[in-house]
Design an enzyme around this catalytic site. Structure first.
Site, mmCIF file in Angstrom:
data_model
loop_
_atom_site.group_PDB
_atom_site.id
_atom_site.type_symbol
_atom_site.label_atom_id
_atom_site.label_comp_id
_atom_site.label_asym_id
_atom_site.label_seq_id
_atom_site.Cartn_x
_atom_site.Cartn_y
_atom_site.Cartn_z
ATOM 1 N N HIS A 175 -56.770 14.475 60.186
ATOM 2 C CA HIS A 175 -57.739 15.426 61.076
ATOM 3 C C HIS A 175 -57.643 16.872 60.555
ATOM 4 C CE1 HIS A 175 -54.259 16.768 64.115
ATOM 5 N NE2 HIS A 175 -54.337 17.735 63.287
ATOM 6 N N ASP A 186 -59.492 26.056 66.928
ATOM 7 C CA ASP A 186 -59.285 25.135 68.291
ATOM 8 C C ASP A 186 -58.282 25.814 69.019
ATOM 9 O OD1 ASP A 186 -57.359 24.889 66.302
ATOM 10 O OD2 ASP A 186 -57.621 22.701 65.906
ATOM 11 N N GLU A 197 -60.282 14.243 65.543
ATOM 12 C CA GLU A 197 -59.361 13.270 64.980
ATOM 13 C C GLU A 197 -60.044 11.749 64.537
ATOM 14 O OE1 GLU A 197 -56.260 13.628 65.534
ATOM 15 O OE2 GLU A 197 -55.760 14.096 67.402
ATOM 16 N N ASN A 250 -52.611 12.385 60.244
ATOM 17 C CA ASN A 250 -53.440 11.142 60.236
ATOM 18 C C ASN A 250 -55.122 11.573 59.724
ATOM 19 O OD1 ASN A 250 -54.751 13.035 62.073
ATOM 20 N ND2 ASN A 250 -54.587 11.845 63.899
HETATM 21 C C1 F6R Z 1 -54.648 23.838 64.175
HETATM 22 C C2 F6R Z 1 -55.212 22.815 63.670
HETATM 23 C C3 F6R Z 1 -54.650 21.369 63.151
HETATM 24 C C4 F6R Z 1 -53.656 21.627 62.205
HETATM 25 C C5 F6R Z 1 -52.917 20.305 61.761
HETATM 26 C C6 F6R Z 1 -51.692 20.408 61.167
HETATM 27 O O1 F6R Z 1 -55.521 25.089 64.389
HETATM 28 O O2 F6R Z 1 -56.656 22.807 63.814
HETATM 29 O O3 F6R Z 1 -55.536 20.603 62.382
HETATM 30 O O4 F6R Z 1 -53.957 22.317 61.011
HETATM 31 O O5 F6R Z 1 -52.668 19.579 62.850
HETATM 32 O O6 F6R Z 1 -50.387 21.022 61.702
HETATM 33 P P1 F6R Z 1 -49.249 21.640 60.844
HETATM 34 O O7 F6R Z 1 -49.688 22.868 60.269
HETATM 35 O O8 F6R Z 1 -48.304 21.946 62.189
HETATM 36 O O9 F6R Z 1 -48.732 20.426 60.179
#
Ligand code: F6R
Length: 244
Positions: A139, A70, A144, A137
């Protein structure tokens, strides 16, 4: 009960090493592998391990191609918090990868066109290992809660929860966090060969519990991993496993 391979580690360092070992195994077998990569704080330790292995000549990225999950929309590519910058700073500039072999969705400009272009790139390849983090959450990528499992690359409106979680990267100011992103869809994620999800810390414990229950729930996007036909590894530290 889930069929996911669960690995619980003592701490973040061990989580990173276990995940790195799976990448090492693949790259030794298949030096021209396609890697699906993620950003965020969780994979930083894993990327450090991969850099170490590369510098020790244990693995090479010379023939590897990478595809990130992403990118934020409307953030200049060179912005210090763009995922483009993140990948360069935390991995690409430290390893022997050909930068032309690295791919991220484009965040600037027309999202529909950018999504189609990235989908077209993904359509022609098979990702060998897809790395995932997980949002508090549930995701994955920026899919989401409530996202359909059968859509490909698309633009998303980030939820208030994710904006709050990510404010730590933007001087704790939610107004500075981009409100939209472009992400691989769950369909793209389920198309890969092997999935490795890493998570650490107690704020991920509830989401991990839901994934490992095996129940498929649109409101917990990561629960879709239970539908994957190939191998799925969930590698978590003790804290993220504390509600199991
Ligand atoms: C990042 C992504 C997100 C993160 C998630 C956890 O490329 O796709 O899904 O993996 O938000 O983020 P952290 O590791 O910062 O807790």
């Amino acid at each position: 009960m889930s069929k996911i391979n669960l690995i619980v580690t003592e701490n973040y360092e061990e989580m990173s090493k276990k995940a790195a070992a799976l990448f090492e195994e693949l790259l030794k077998k298949k030096p021209n592998a396609n890697l699906g990569l993620a950003t965020g704080s969780t994979p930083i330790g894993l990327y450090k391990e991969l850099i170490k292995l590369n510098k020790a000549n244990e693995i090479s990225f010379k023939d590897v191609k990478t595809y990130n999950l992403d990118e934020y929309c409307d953030l200049p590519k060179q912005h210090e918090q763009s995922y483009y910058t993140f990948m360069n700073e935390n991995l690409f500039k430290h390893i022997d990868i050909n930068i032309n072999n690295t791919h991220l969705p484009k965040g600037e400009g027309d999202s529909k066109i950018n999504a189609k272009n990235y989908e077209d790139i993904l359509k022609n390849i098979k990702i060998d290992i897809q790395l995932l983090g997980i949002g508090s959450n549930g995701h994955i990528g920026f899919n989401e809660p409530g996202t359909d499992f059968d859509i490909g690359v698309h633009e998303v409106q980030l939820t208030d929860n994710t904006i709050k979680d990510n404010a730590r990267f933007f001087e704790n100011d939610i107004n500075k966090v981009p409100k939209k992103a472009i992400t691989m869809g769950i369909k793209n994620i389920l198309d890969v060969e092997t999935i490795i999800l890493v998570a650490n810390g107690v704020n991920k414990a509830e989401a991990i519990k839901k994934v490992m229950s095996g129940k498929i729930d649109k409101n917990v996007p990561a629960s879709a991993l239970n539908l994957h036909k190939g191998k799925v590894y969930v590698i978590v530290d003790k804290e993220a496993a504390s509600k199991l």
